[in-house]
Design an enzyme around this catalytic site. Structure first.
Site, PDB file in Angstrom:
ATOM      1  N   CYS A 191       1.295  -1.147   0.482  1.00 46.43           N
ATOM      2  CA  CYS A 191       0.133  -0.079   0.035  1.00 46.43           C
ATOM      3  C   CYS A 191       1.197   1.286   0.265  1.00 46.43           C
ATOM      4  O   CYS A 191       1.916   1.204   0.614  1.00 46.43           O
ATOM      5  CB  CYS A 191      -0.910  -0.018   1.397  1.00 46.43           C
ATOM      6  SG  CYS A 191      -2.175   1.463   1.163  1.00 46.43           S
TER       7      CYS A 191
ATOM      8  N   HIS B 103      -2.054  -3.843   5.002  1.00 48.30           N
ATOM      9  CA  HIS B 103      -1.562  -3.586   6.199  1.00 48.30           C
ATOM     10  C   HIS B 103      -3.374  -3.379   7.206  1.00 48.30           C
ATOM     11  O   HIS B 103      -4.303  -2.891   6.041  1.00 48.30           O
ATOM     12  CB  HIS B 103      -1.522  -2.311   6.360  1.00 48.30           C
ATOM     13  CG  HIS B 103      -1.585  -1.067   5.897  1.00 48.30           C
ATOM     14  ND1 HIS B 103      -2.415  -0.452   6.688  1.00 48.30           N
ATOM     15  CD2 HIS B 103      -1.891  -0.956   5.022  1.00 48.30           C
ATOM     16  CE1 HIS B 103      -2.349   0.350   5.508  1.00 48.30           C
ATOM     17  NE2 HIS B 103      -2.881   0.183   4.586  1.00 48.30           N
TER      18      HIS B 103
ATOM     19  N   ASP C 123       0.400   3.905   1.873  1.00 48.92           N
ATOM     20  CA  ASP C 123      -0.002   4.684   3.158  1.00 48.92           C
ATOM     21  C   ASP C 123       1.741   5.114   3.653  1.00 48.92           C
ATOM     22  O   ASP C 123       2.812   4.278   3.366  1.00 48.92           O
ATOM     23  CB  ASP C 123       0.129   3.479   4.142  1.00 48.92           C
ATOM     24  CG  ASP C 123      -1.133   4.377   5.466  1.00 48.92           C
ATOM     25  OD1 ASP C 123       0.628   4.573   5.989  1.00 48.92           O
ATOM     26  OD2 ASP C 123      -1.914   4.273   5.480  1.00 48.92           O
TER      27      ASP C 123
ATOM     28  N   CYS D 100      -6.315   0.082   7.315  1.00 47.77           N
ATOM     29  CA  CYS D 100      -6.089  -0.036   5.435  1.00 47.77           C
ATOM     30  C   CYS D 100      -7.156   1.548   4.699  1.00 47.77           C
ATOM     31  O   CYS D 100      -8.329   0.970   5.001  1.00 47.77           O
ATOM     32  CB  CYS D 100      -5.848  -0.842   4.683  1.00 47.77           C
ATOM     33  SG  CYS D 100      -5.411   0.050   2.597  1.00 47.77           S
TER      34      CYS D 100
ATOM     35  N   ARG E 216       2.948   4.891   6.347  1.00 45.24           N
ATOM     36  CA  ARG E 216       3.046   4.127   7.778  1.00 45.24           C
ATOM     37  C   ARG E 216       3.794   2.906   7.538  1.00 45.24           C
ATOM     38  O   ARG E 216       4.153   2.011   8.131  1.00 45.24           O
ATOM     39  CB  ARG E 216       2.343   3.851   8.554  1.00 45.24           C
ATOM     40  CG  ARG E 216       1.664   5.368   8.667  1.00 45.24           C
ATOM     41  CD  ARG E 216       0.472   5.222   9.540  1.00 45.24           C
ATOM     42  NE  ARG E 216      -0.815   4.818   8.629  1.00 45.24           N
ATOM     43  CZ  ARG E 216      -1.698   4.959   9.220  1.00 45.24           C
ATOM     44  NH1 ARG E 216      -2.539   5.133  10.206  1.00 45.24           N
ATOM     45  NH2 ARG E 216      -2.562   4.592   7.765  1.00 45.24           N
TER      46      ARG E 216
END
Ligand code: ZN
Length: 210
Positions: free
Chosen positions: A40, A96, A42, A99, A44
């Site tokens: 992803c 994750h 993302d 998400c 993080r």
């Protein structure tokens, strides 16, 4: 405005060179990663850091909610290059928990253009609606994050480039993981696919012409 990032870069490059003299010179000549990471976007969930790999050790594709869509030329090109030219041995689809893409897909909101992308996750929801409806809200969210990964592992296995690699007798395994932002830990979903026989019949390519 971005001078701090450039200063960080200078410090990082100096530190790497001190710790591993010649590191960049060797890397500049070639890359031979064993792994392709599909994750992803993302911020993080940074691929290299969470599995402790250096530049040159993992080939990376990231998009919103780690989708592998049969008509996405970007993802398919990365996959093709990784399998056909870099000869990676492992493809890791890593989603994750928490998400945002999966969460948005579970809602009935209007997010504009991105709704087209999220609809693929809604399809995964609908394919598993009976299982998901039995869960409470947090468990349903977690489970959809996992089911999303499992479906993308299947999508990777159905691609032509992956099936051809198997037909040529090459060692290539696809793995599904989910990462927990709360504790930094990866969970292996144990949904590995490493042979054409594991794919549903409708997706199987014919044998290579002799
Ligand atoms: Zn995400």
């Amino acid at each position: 405005m971005l001078s701090n990032l450039l200063r960080n870069n200078e410090a990082w490059a100096q530190r790497m060179e001190q710790e591993r003299p010649g590191f960049f010179k060797v890397l500049s000549a070639q890359q031979t990663p064993d792994y392709l990471w599909i994750g992803c976007s993302d911020s993080r969930v940074p691929a290299n850091e969470i599995v402790g790999l250096l530049p040159g050790e993992i080939f990376v594709h990231r998009n919103i909610a780690n989708q592998v869509i049969h008509t996405d030329l970007n993802c398919l090109s990365v996959l093709y290059y990784a399998v056909e030219y870099l000869k990676v041995k492992h493809i890791i689809v890593c989603g994750h928990y928490g998400c945002g893409g999966v969460k948005a897909a579970m809602e009935n909101g209007d997010y504009g253009f991105i709704d087209n992308w999220l609809r693929h996750i809604k399809d995964t929801y609908q394919l598993n609606v009976e299982e998901l409806q039995q869960l409470d809200e947090p468990a349903r969210f977690d489970r959809l994050c996992e089911l999303n990964v499992i479906r993308q592992v299947q999508h990777v296995s159905q691609t032509k480039v992956v099936q051809r690699a198997w037909q040529q007798g090459r060692e290539l395994a696809i793995h599904g993981w989910t990462y927990a932002i709360e504790d930094g830990r990866i969970r292996d979903l144990h949904v590995d696919i490493n042979s054409q026989e594991q794919i549903a019949a409708i997706y199987q390519l014919p044998p290579l012409a002799k």
